[in-house]
Scaffold this motif. Structure first.
Motif, PDB file in Angstrom:
ATOM      1  N   MET A  45       7.102  46.447  64.820  1.00 36.41           N
ATOM      2  CA  MET A  45       7.349  47.460  65.277  1.00 36.41           C
ATOM      3  C   MET A  45       8.280  47.046  66.732  1.00 36.41           C
ATOM      4  SD  MET A  45       3.892  47.823  66.879  1.00 36.41           S
ATOM      5  CE  MET A  45       3.845  48.570  68.230  1.00 36.41           C
ATOM      6  N   VAL A  46       8.520  45.722  67.159  1.00 36.54           N
ATOM      7  CA  VAL A  46      10.407  45.561  68.531  1.00 36.54           C
ATOM      8  C   VAL A  46      11.613  46.006  67.263  1.00 36.54           C
ATOM      9  CG1 VAL A  46      11.373  43.865  69.283  1.00 36.54           C
ATOM     10  CG2 VAL A  46       9.023  43.367  69.204  1.00 36.54           C
ATOM     11  N   THR A  47      11.969  45.956  65.965  1.00 39.88           N
ATOM     12  CA  THR A  47      12.973  46.492  66.077  1.00 39.88           C
ATOM     13  C   THR A  47      13.474  47.738  65.336  1.00 39.88           C
ATOM     14  OG1 THR A  47      12.287  45.135  63.049  1.00 39.88           O
ATOM     15  CG2 THR A  47      13.524  43.209  64.696  1.00 39.88           C
ATOM     16  N   LEU A  48      12.511  48.066  64.572  1.00 40.43           N
ATOM     17  CA  LEU A  48      12.324  48.852  64.142  1.00 40.43           C
ATOM     18  C   LEU A  48      12.130  50.539  65.782  1.00 40.43           C
ATOM     19  CD1 LEU A  48      10.250  49.847  60.734  1.00 40.43           C
ATOM     20  CD2 LEU A  48      12.522  49.809  61.621  1.00 40.43           C
ATOM     21  N   GLY A  49      11.612  48.917  66.811  1.00 37.29           N
ATOM     22  CA  GLY A  49      12.075  50.490  67.752  1.00 37.29           C
ATOM     23  C   GLY A  49      12.479  50.575  68.147  1.00 37.29           C
ATOM     24  N   LEU A  75       4.055  53.441  63.902  1.00 38.36           N
ATOM     25  CA  LEU A  75       3.874  52.838  65.576  1.00 38.36           C
ATOM     26  C   LEU A  75       5.042  52.175  66.325  1.00 38.36           C
ATOM     27  CD1 LEU A  75       0.940  50.156  64.485  1.00 38.36           C
ATOM     28  CD2 LEU A  75       1.210  52.135  66.408  1.00 38.36           C
ATOM     29  N   ALA A  76       6.236  51.833  65.128  1.00 38.82           N
ATOM     30  CA  ALA A  76       7.536  51.929  65.815  1.00 38.82           C
ATOM     31  C   ALA A  76       8.440  52.414  66.509  1.00 38.82           C
ATOM     32  CB  ALA A  76       7.800  51.185  64.156  1.00 38.82           C
ATOM     33  N   THR A  77       7.867  53.846  65.452  1.00 31.83           N
ATOM     34  CA  THR A  77       8.808  54.780  65.816  1.00 31.83           C
ATOM     35  C   THR A  77       7.778  55.059  67.454  1.00 31.83           C
ATOM     36  OG1 THR A  77       8.327  55.606  63.949  1.00 31.83           O
ATOM     37  CG2 THR A  77       9.225  57.127  65.862  1.00 31.83           C
ATOM     38  N   ILE A  78       6.381  55.338  68.084  1.00 29.38           N
ATOM     39  CA  ILE A  78       5.968  55.586  69.246  1.00 29.38           C
ATOM     40  C   ILE A  78       6.656  54.191  70.355  1.00 29.38           C
ATOM     41  CG2 ILE A  78       3.750  55.668  70.182  1.00 29.38           C
ATOM     42  CD1 ILE A  78       2.713  56.528  68.290  1.00 29.38           C
ATOM     43  N   THR A  79       6.832  53.275  69.680  1.00 32.46           N
ATOM     44  CA  THR A  79       7.582  52.175  70.211  1.00 32.46           C
ATOM     45  C   THR A  79       8.428  52.760  71.173  1.00 32.46           C
ATOM     46  OG1 THR A  79       5.374  50.641  69.449  1.00 32.46           O
ATOM     47  CG2 THR A  79       7.623  49.474  70.466  1.00 32.46           C
ATOM     48  N   ALA A 107      10.072  55.186  70.856  1.00 40.90           N
ATOM     49  CA  ALA A 107      10.685  56.987  70.861  1.00 40.90           C
ATOM     50  C   ALA A 107       9.990  56.476  73.001  1.00 40.90           C
ATOM     51  CB  ALA A 107       9.504  57.315  70.486  1.00 40.90           C
ATOM     52  N   LEU A 108       8.706  55.287  73.262  1.00 36.73           N
ATOM     53  CA  LEU A 108       8.234  55.507  74.815  1.00 36.73           C
ATOM     54  C   LEU A 108       9.446  54.694  75.697  1.00 36.73           C
ATOM     55  CD1 LEU A 108       4.946  53.841  74.164  1.00 36.73           C
ATOM     56  CD2 LEU A 108       4.843  56.402  75.084  1.00 36.73           C
ATOM     57  N   LEU A 109      10.043  53.744  74.539  1.00 33.19           N
ATOM     58  CA  LEU A 109      11.343  53.175  75.640  1.00 33.19           C
ATOM     59  C   LEU A 109      12.523  53.900  75.808  1.00 33.19           C
ATOM     60  CD1 LEU A 109      11.824  50.388  76.987  1.00 33.19           C
ATOM     61  CD2 LEU A 109      13.253  49.963  74.242  1.00 33.19           C
ATOM     62  N   SER A 110      12.547  54.988  74.934  1.00 30.17           N
ATOM     63  CA  SER A 110      13.588  55.669  74.867  1.00 30.17           C
ATOM     64  C   SER A 110      13.405  57.143  75.598  1.00 30.17           C
ATOM     65  CB  SER A 110      14.584  55.955  73.545  1.00 30.17           C
ATOM     66  OG  SER A 110      14.307  57.826  73.460  1.00 30.17           O
ATOM     67  N   LEU A 111      12.420  57.726  75.810  1.00 32.88           N
ATOM     68  CA  LEU A 111      12.341  58.301  77.237  1.00 32.88           C
ATOM     69  C   LEU A 111      12.783  57.781  77.858  1.00 32.88           C
ATOM     70  CD1 LEU A 111       9.098  60.300  74.883  1.00 32.88           C
ATOM     71  CD2 LEU A 111      11.285  61.085  75.805  1.00 32.88           C
ATOM     72  N   GLY A 112      12.079  56.766  78.866  1.00 41.26           N
ATOM     73  CA  GLY A 112      11.706  55.808  79.973  1.00 41.26           C
ATOM     74  C   GLY A 112      13.141  55.969  80.142  1.00 41.26           C
ATOM     75  N   THR A 129      12.649  61.616  64.340  1.00 41.10           N
ATOM     76  CA  THR A 129      12.891  60.396  64.404  1.00 41.10           C
ATOM     77  C   THR A 129      11.357  59.838  63.319  1.00 41.10           C
ATOM     78  OG1 THR A 129      13.947  60.555  66.106  1.00 41.10           O
ATOM     79  CG2 THR A 129      12.771  58.502  65.079  1.00 41.10           C
ATOM     80  N   LEU A 130      10.458  59.888  63.506  1.00 45.26           N
ATOM     81  CA  LEU A 130       9.076  60.004  63.391  1.00 45.26           C
ATOM     82  C   LEU A 130       8.472  59.903  61.945  1.00 45.26           C
ATOM     83  CD1 LEU A 130       6.008  58.979  64.002  1.00 45.26           C
ATOM     84  CD2 LEU A 130       5.781  61.316  64.334  1.00 45.26           C
TER      85      LEU A 130
END
Lengths: 243, 856
Positions: free
Chosen positions: B491-495, B789-793, B795-800, B824-825
């Motif tokens: 989740m961290v690396t793919l995120g 889960l990785a994409t959501i993680t 994507a949330l950070l990137s939207l922020g 991306t998802l």
């Protein structure tokens, strides 16, 4: 002059802190074992057999009491010195063989000899494996050997440095009847040939009776220390022999 | 540190080799995830040195001369005398002059008009380096006096756009030129210049003097070749000249200083790119660390056995220290080799940004440096989990549950070492400890936020799984939380990969949206400038005759600041401690005068004078808030202006906020009417043309009647902005690619590491009666959900991040379109599923026991 015992265990206590308070696993265990003698430690599960074996081999530290191995008190040694002591004077056989899966049979047997810096490690290991009937399986990895064969490799590894004292923890516990018989024969054969002192932990009464003495544990305490004479076994005192 | 001495023990190396027997391929895979980062570091480092070397060796070519004097106005007689006394005579220098400006270029035969960057040069230009043309020899033709028309050299892009070719006639101002050749390269000019408008080279003597007399944006240059250049301290000469020229708003530069300037730019660029590479390296490092964690766990029993057999902790640890060292060396070696390959690709990515030809060659020091950094970081990441080996109690051989107690201080030391290594690297690359610290904090915060998001997202999923789901779905989801799973790592690396790619895309979208905003509805989209006062009436009529409206008619007066709050700007420029940027004090202000604010302005302080100035007291001017901050002035402060020799005192009467995004005339300073009407000025007219045809008609009419007037089509600005963004985005995307590849390799490694667990589960399920399709469904659910889960993680950070960037840096509206998120998802989920399935093949088709034996 009386020769010092190979293994002297004196008033050994071992407790563990647990959530429910202090758990006493061994209480006031004492015995001596002479050179070349063999001893079986028996008892029900949870009686403290493996804990006692670990303490005798310097793998664990007692809460109180003392273990003296070949004249050396273990309490005065640090972990590295204990490792060297095991390397030079102790052999191990485990219930689950504990062979290193990435090493061949030959390399597994060589490990203790190489740790001791022996130049003849390969030769000694090859000879021992041949003696255990595995001369044609030197390059096999543990995964390619049967359980009985793996335990024979473990026996060869245990004897390669000609240890003064051998600890065996349920050496036939994971084997079928025929394999167990063969491994037991080999163990006692090597022990008597090398004059090795043997401490054997087992559930198996037949195996225990092949030793010279049986120490029975229950709830962490010695309940009997029985010498087995070839003709008529006699029950010895629970207290240790005078030192 | 007895394990360091144990490292020199032959037994440790023999054991390390034997022990790695079944895991070498895995070690190579772990190493591969870091190799990508090292490759990028090596490539950037080596190519950076190639660039520095090229700039150093071609410095003279970049300037085209030993010395260059430039200014915004024609050289005055005093300047000419000064240059003769200081340069021409003492150094027996040759001289070639040039002027450059923006102008409309017309191709009469096709009725086409374009805005171009015109360079009119004298015969000597350039003294060093070659002007490359197609066909060759264009430069010689440029000064061919025997031709019927003077020759011109034009950018091939311009010729292609207008369907023109060699031999066609083009018009600049009132003069016609024959296209002699297309321009391939000019010393000192990078291809990126063409982004700002195509270039035309003309002979200086042929230029329409009207273009210079009336135009306000001409850059004048004199280039010198010194006969004794090798013996002259050029920097000292430059400083001596600048002491005299700076007050006249002119400047001298030398090949040496230009080379140094470019070297600094290259340092900054390669520093930035190295940091991006380092992020890829750290990403791979996380993968290595996590894989080694699982690897170390699988070795604990073996270590306990070794301890029982008489190996002191140090000797047992040395076995794995050797393996970690070998892993580090493998990372360094594979990375260096791959980096040399990547280096060959870099010219295609970066060459356009440079004014010199860069020969690609292996730079040993840079390669060693990149490989060394890779080795150290790999070793640190690998050692971190392996430290546990030191503390395996031998009793574990008898009792498996036995574990080391207490904390390992060396873990904290190693983490400290890792942080220091990251900081040291960033410091070294940027030559600023503050930036280094910022990088460490940035990376730390990004990872911290990702870990936090990963924990929250996976926790939420765990709590919200409906109980009514089929068993296979519930089992697949439950697998995400099995002990020692790599879920959080992935989740961290793919995120992080998702974050990088999405943030880049969202920001680019926001930027483009910002410029496109200007072209919406009926906003003005054609700006005509450099209109002289006597041309205004005629041009206005011309525009109206084409049926187009005059949306704005703006007078412009050039002026400079003479003093701020009673202190002469000259004095302030000499003293750096006043805190005001030199550019604000030195710049030429283009100001206007009017009695109203426009729809792009908001008065935020004071009163905007909505009437003519009554002549009493200093003139109340309106200053843009940002400029007021730069100048350090508030309402009521005094500003004295020098309007082409005339001094005009003023006070800050009001402060305005200006929306600079709108493509129309905006000003830092606005005067009230009644002050500047008699000052030399020019005008800007703004109109709106709805179709390209209407814009083309206007261009042709204007260039025909008023050749000095420049016309800007907003759509052209949009295409330039788009091209520049594309160029920058391409470089960043290229670097992000390394992070993506590193992320995919980490994914591979993580799937491989957990393969045994997965196989055991699969075998158990099949033994219990699960059919192949059920086992497959469980696995599919696990992998797809992991990707999701990785994409959501990410994507949330990137939207922020994109929101913060658009809100606080770009100052624009943030709109996230759902399509990039969806793409991306699907991509990340698909990739995760594919990698997972590739590594699980065969598990479902063979009998359970056969699999267990084969994997054993």
């Amino acid at each position: 002059m009386t020769q010092a015992p190979m293994l002297a265990v004196d008033a050994l206590h071992r407790t563990y802190a647990s959530g429910a308070g202090t758990l006493t696993v061994l209480r006031d265990v004492s015995f001596d074992l002479g050179r070349g003698e063999s001893l079986a430690i028996v008892g029900p599960s949870g009686s403290g057999k493996t804990t006692l074996l670990g303490l005798c081999a310097g793998l664990d530290q007692p809460t109180s009491g003392e273990v003296t191995l070949d004249g050396t008190a273990l309490s005065g040694l640090d972990q590295d010195a204990l490792a060297v002591l095991r390397r030079d004077r102790v052999g191990f056989v485990f219930q689950s063989f504990r062979l290193l899966s990435t090493l061949t049979a030959l390399e597994n047997v060589m490990v203790p000899a190489e740790l001791a810096g022996r130049r003849d490690a390969r030769k000694a290991a090859t000879e021992l494996l041949a003696a255990t009937g595995l001369g044609d399986r030197l390059d096999h990895h543990p995964g390619q050997l049967s359980g009985g064969e793996q335990q024979r490799v473990a026996l060869a590894r245990a004897f390669v440095n000609r240890p003064a004292l051998l600890f065996a923890d349920e050496p036939t516990g994971n084997l079928d009847g025929a394999s167990a018989e063969r491994v037991a024969d080999l163990l006692f054969d090597l022990q008597s040939r090398e004059g090795t002192t043997l401490v054997l932990v087992t559930h198996n009464d037949e195996l225990a009776e092949r030793t010279g003495r049986i120490l029975r544990l229950k709830d962490g305490a010695v309940v009997s220390d029985e010498s087995i004479a070839p003709s008529a076994p006699a029950v010895a005192a629970v207290h240790p022999a005078p030192r | 540190m007895s394990w360091i001495t144990a490292l020199f023990d032959g037994w440790a190396w023999r054991m390390a080799w034997r022990d790695s027997r079944h895991g070498r391929r895995r070690l190579v895979l772990y190493a591969a995830s870091m190799t990508v980062g090292v490759a990028a570091l090596v490539a950037i480092g080596s190519y950076g040195n190639n660039m520095r070397r090229a700039v150093a060796s071609q410095a003279k070519t970049m300037v085209g001369a030993d010395l260059r004097i430039s200014g915004r106005h024609a050289f005055e007689p005093e300047v000419e005398a000064f240059l003769a006394a200081k340069v021409t005579e003492p150094h027996q220098a040759e001289r070639a002059d040039s002027v450059s400006f923006t102008s409309m270029v017309a191709f009469p035969h096709g009725d086409e008009v374009r805005l171009a960057q015109v360079r009119a040069v004298e015969a000597g230009f350039p003294f060093y380096g070659e002007v490359i043309t197609d066909p060759p020899g264009g430069r010689a033709l440029l000064h061919d006096a025997g031709a019927s028309l003077p020759y011109a050299l034009a950018d091939p892009a311009l010729l292609a756009q207008l369907g023109a070719e060699r031999g066609d006639v083009l018009t600049v101002g009132s003069r016609e030129y024959l296209v002699a050749a297309s321009l391939i390269s000019v010393p000192g000019e990078s291809a990126r210049l063409a982004l700002f408008g195509p270039r035309i080279y003309l002979p200086r003597a042929s230029l329409d003097p009207d273009l210079l007399a009336r135009g306000s944006r001409v850059r004048h240059q004199a280039m010198f070749r010194l006969s004794n250049a090798a013996a002259v301290d050029l920097d000292a000469l430059r400083d001596e000249l600048n002491a005299e020229l700076r007050p006249r708003r002119m400047g001298a530069s030398t090949s040496q200083s230009t080379g140094e300037g470019w070297a600094e730019s290259i340092d900054r660029m390669s520093g930035f790119l190295s940091l991006v590479s380092f992020v890829a390296l750290l990403l791979g490092g996380l993968g290595v660390g996590s894989s080694m964690h699982v690897y170390a766990r699988s070795k604990l029993d073996a270590v306990a056995t070794l301890r029982c057999l008489g190996a002191p902790a140090s000797r047992a640890f040395a076995v794995y220290l050797v393996q970690a060292t070998a892993l580090g060396l493998l990372v360094a070696l594979m990375g260096a080799l791959a980096g040399l390959g990547v280096q060959q690709l870099l010219p295609a990515v970066l060459a356009d940004l440079l004014p010199v030809d860069v020969a690609v060659s292996v730079e040993g020091r840079a390669v060693a440096m990149g490989a060394g950094v890779g080795f150290v970081v790999a070793l640190l990441f690998a050692l971190l989990p392996l430290l546990a080996v030191r503390r395996v109690p031998p009793l574990r051989a008898l009792r498996r549950a036995e574990q080391a107690s207490g904390r390992d201080r060396l873990v904290a030391v190693l983490i400290g070492g890792l942080v220091l290594a990251v900081f040291g690297f960033a410091w070294m690359q940027t030559e600023s400890w503050i930036v280094g610290l910022g990088f460490v904090l940035g990376v730390g915060i990004a990872y911290g936020v990702l870990i936090l998001l990963a924990t929250v997202v996976s926790g939420l999923l765990r709590r919200t799984v409906p109980r009514g789901l089929p068993y296979t779905w519930r089992q697949g989801l439950a697998n995400l939380y099995r002990p020692h799973n790599q879920t959080r790592l992935l989740m961290v690396t793919l995120g992080l990969v998702t974050f990088l790619v999405l943030t880049l895309h969202l920001t680019e979208e926001a930027l483009l949206q910002q410029v496109e905003f200007s072209d919406r509805n009926d906003r003005p989209n054609v700006v005509m400038f450099d209109i002289q006062s006597d041309q205004k009436q005629g041009l206005t009529e011309l525009v109206k005759s084409l049926g187009l409206p005059i949306r704005q008619d703006v007078p412009m007066v050039n002026m400079r600041l003479a003093s701020v709050r009673g202190v002469a700007t000259e004095d302030m420029r000499n003293a750096d401690e006043n805190g005001r940027p030199r550019w604000a004090l030195r710049r030429e202000f283009r100001t206007t005068y009017r009695d109203h604010i426009t729809d792009t302005e908001t008065v935020v302080g004071g009163t905007f004078l909505e009437a003519a100035w009554d002549g009493n007291g200093p003139v109340p001017v309106s200053v843009e808030v940002g400029m007021a901050e730069e100048l350090g002035v508030r309402l009521g402060d005094e500003l004295v202006w020098n309007v082409q020799g005339v001094v005009i005192p003023s006070v800050v009467g009001s402060l305005r906020e200006v929306d600079w995004r709108r493509v129309q005339t905006n000003f830092f300073v606005v005067f009230p009417p009644g002050v500047l009407e008699d000052a030399p000025q020019f005008h800007v007219l703004v109109t709106r043309a709805d179709t390209p045809q209407a814009i083309g008609d206007l261009q042709r009419a204007v260039v025909g009647a008023y050749p000095n007037v420049s016309l800007i089509d907003v759509t052209l600005i949009l295409s330039i902005a788009d091209a520049i963004l594309d160029r920058i985005a391409f470089v960043i995307r290229f670097m992000a690619l390394f992070c993506i590849v590193a992320g995919v390799l980490v994914l591979f490694a993580a799937v491989v590491v957990t393969r045994t667990q997965r196989i055991e589960e699969s075998v158990l399920l099949r033994t219990l009666g699960a059919v192949k399709s059920q086992v497959l469904t469980i696995m599919n659910v696990e992998y797809v959900m992991l990707g999701a889960l990785a994409t959501i993680t990410g994507a949330l950070l990137s939207l922020g991040a994109a929101w913060a960037l658009t809100r606080f840096v770009l100052d624009t509206e943030f709109v996230a379109s759902p399509w990039p998120l969806l793409v991306t998802l699907v991509t990340v989920c698909g990739l995760t599923w594919l990698v997972g399935r590739l590594h699980s093949r065969g598990i479902h088709t063979r009998p359970p026991l056969e699999i267990l034996r084969a994997e054993g």
